[in-house]
Design an enzyme around this catalytic site. Structure first.
Site, PDB file in Angstrom:
ATOM      1  N   THR A   1       0.835  -1.202   0.000  1.00 54.29           N
ATOM      2  CA  THR A   1       0.000   0.000   0.000  1.00 54.29           C
ATOM      3  C   THR A   1       0.866   1.247   0.000  1.00 54.29           C
ATOM      4  O   THR A   1       0.584   2.224  -0.705  1.00 54.29           O
ATOM      5  CB  THR A   1      -0.938  -0.001   1.221  1.00 54.29           C
ATOM      6  OG1 THR A   1      -1.627  -1.249   1.292  1.00 54.29           O
ATOM      7  CG2 THR A   1      -1.967   1.119   1.115  1.00 54.29           C
TER       8      THR A   1
ATOM      9  N   ASP B   1      19.762   8.890   0.708  1.00 55.74           N
ATOM     10  CA  ASP B   1      21.195   9.078   0.453  1.00 55.74           C
ATOM     11  C   ASP B   1      21.573   9.129  -1.022  1.00 55.74           C
ATOM     12  O   ASP B   1      22.744   9.222  -1.370  1.00 55.74           O
ATOM     13  CB  ASP B   1      22.023   8.003   1.162  1.00 55.74           C
ATOM     14  CG  ASP B   1      21.747   6.595   0.652  1.00 55.74           C
ATOM     15  OD1 ASP B   1      20.909   6.433  -0.248  1.00 55.74           O
ATOM     16  OD2 ASP B   1      22.365   5.644   1.173  1.00 55.74           O
TER      17      ASP B   1
ATOM     18  N   GLU C   1       5.618  -7.388  -3.084  1.00 54.02           N
ATOM     19  CA  GLU C   1       4.584  -7.740  -4.058  1.00 54.02           C
ATOM     20  C   GLU C   1       5.225  -8.544  -5.181  1.00 54.02           C
ATOM     21  O   GLU C   1       6.144  -8.064  -5.849  1.00 54.02           O
ATOM     22  CB  GLU C   1       3.924  -6.473  -4.617  1.00 54.02           C
ATOM     23  CG  GLU C   1       2.811  -6.752  -5.602  1.00 54.02           C
ATOM     24  CD  GLU C   1       2.112  -5.484  -6.059  1.00 54.02           C
ATOM     25  OE1 GLU C   1       1.454  -5.514  -7.119  1.00 54.02           O
ATOM     26  OE2 GLU C   1       2.227  -4.462  -5.353  1.00 54.02           O
TER      27      GLU C   1
END
Length: 369
Positions: free
Chosen positions: A112, A256, A313
């Protein structure tokens, strides 16, 4: 004072109202966008969207009430968008931005967060996180509290930081992507086990697959000379944590301007024990079982099709994965004590410092690791 009815916002309302409708068993009160007073009162409260994976929320009605109270106490007008299999948050978040939401909360897991981050990248609209998933890698890396009340307080009152987003074969992500064993473990772990056991479900699934066969990988960093090796998995991280809060990439930071790469190549059980020791202790020591690198462009190819995953995912299996970086493309809300910080640029000596850390750690890990 300009009324909301005078803005382009109402044109998005018909679509939003359909998306916002919750199943009848969850309804406790009309959603804010359905209240005529929002558009006709002449009061311009800033809009905040909650993109919610309801499968991660045990008490959806209670969750909404807590979010509404927190928003009202700070002068925000909340509305709620519930994800579906067809829209895991990307389209909903884009709708919220078009409807002039000035803040978006992602309530769910890393998937999400990834969908919301993709929609918000480059918009300047900040993303806040309510961590409710199995791993919550992005939230952990940002220092977002796990408790709902504290996470809401961070979202409404925390500092704003700009972080990088990585892109794996065109799919933006916040935390980590990989090809090989890591993706196979994600794919094989049943959702019910994740819901009941949390990150331990991944550990159990992974342990059953440690004795699998390695593949030949070629990894090219920033267009340099290719690295070729037999390995079980290659992982690229914008953040350095793995499920359970353990550190696979100790140099990784979300802001970074560089990605960190781990090549996992244990050949036997002893090799995996050594890797586990380094991950659980945050060691920077590298050897043939685990090597780490830094780059802004990572091109991975394998000698066969392998499982692949992006922020937890699973995506279509393939024999390659190309990962790049969009620097400072997402604004997030973090606590004032967030661990997000600027790390040295690898072009200015980060590689040599990493090598020095390896040398210092080597003697300490010859027995244990």
């Amino acid at each position: 004072m300009r009324k909301l009815i005078e803005s382009p916002l109402p044109r998005a309302v018909p679509h939003l109202c359909g998306a916002l409708a919750l199943p009848s068993r969850h309804r406790t009160a009309p959603l804010p966008w359905g209240q005529a007073s929002v558009f006709n009162s002449g009061i311009e409260s800033p809009a905040v969207a909650f993109v919610v994976n309801s499968t991660r929320v045990r008490d959806l009605s209670g969750f909404r009430r807590r979010c509404q109270r927190a928003a009202a106490a700070r002068g925000w007008e909340p509305f709620f968008l519930e994800t579906t299999l067809a829209d895991r948050g990307l389209g909903l978040t884009r709708d919220a931005v078009r409807a002039r939401a000035r803040l978006v909360f992602s309530a769910g897991g890393d998937g999400t967060v990834r969908a919301c981050a993709q929609a918000l990248a480059g918009t300047g609209v900040p993303l806040a996180i309510l961590p409710m998933g199995t791993a919550n890698l992005a939230a952990r890396a940002l220092g977002v509290p796990s408790r709902l009340g504290a996470a809401l307080a961070t979202g409404f009152g925390g500092e704003e930081r700009r972080i990088d987003l990585a892109v794996a074969d065109g799919m933006p992500f916040a935390a980590m992507a990989g090809i090989g064993l890591d993706a196979a473990v994600v794919d094989a772990t049943p959702p019910a086990c994740k819901a009941g056991l949390g990150w331990l479900a991944y550990a159990g699934t992974g342990a059953a697959r440690l004795r699998g066969r390695p593949s030949w990988f070629t990894v090219r960093l920033d267009g340099g000379e290719p690295l070729t090796m037999r390995a079980r998995s290659v992982v690229a991280g914008n953040a350095g944590l793995v499920p359970g809060g353990f550190t696979l990439l100790p140099e990784a930071r979300l802001d970074d301007g560089v990605l960190d790469v781990a090549i996992l190549a244990p050949a036997d059980l002893l090799g995996w024990i050594r890797v586990a020791y380094r991950v659980t202790t945050g060691s920077r020591y590298d050897d043939r079982h685990l090597t780490r690198h830094r780059a802004r462009l990572i091109e991975i190819t394998a000698d066969t099709e392998l499982p692949r995953e992006v922020d937890g995912e699973v995506i279509t299996p393939g024999s390659s994965l190309t990962i790049s970086l969009n620097q400072s493309s997402l604004t997030v809300r973090v606590p004032s004590s967030s661990p997000v910080r600027r790390a040295p640029d690898p072009v200015r000596g980060e590689r040599s410092r990493h090598d020095q850390d390896n040398s210092k750690d080597q003697a300490a890990h010859q027995v244990g690791g």
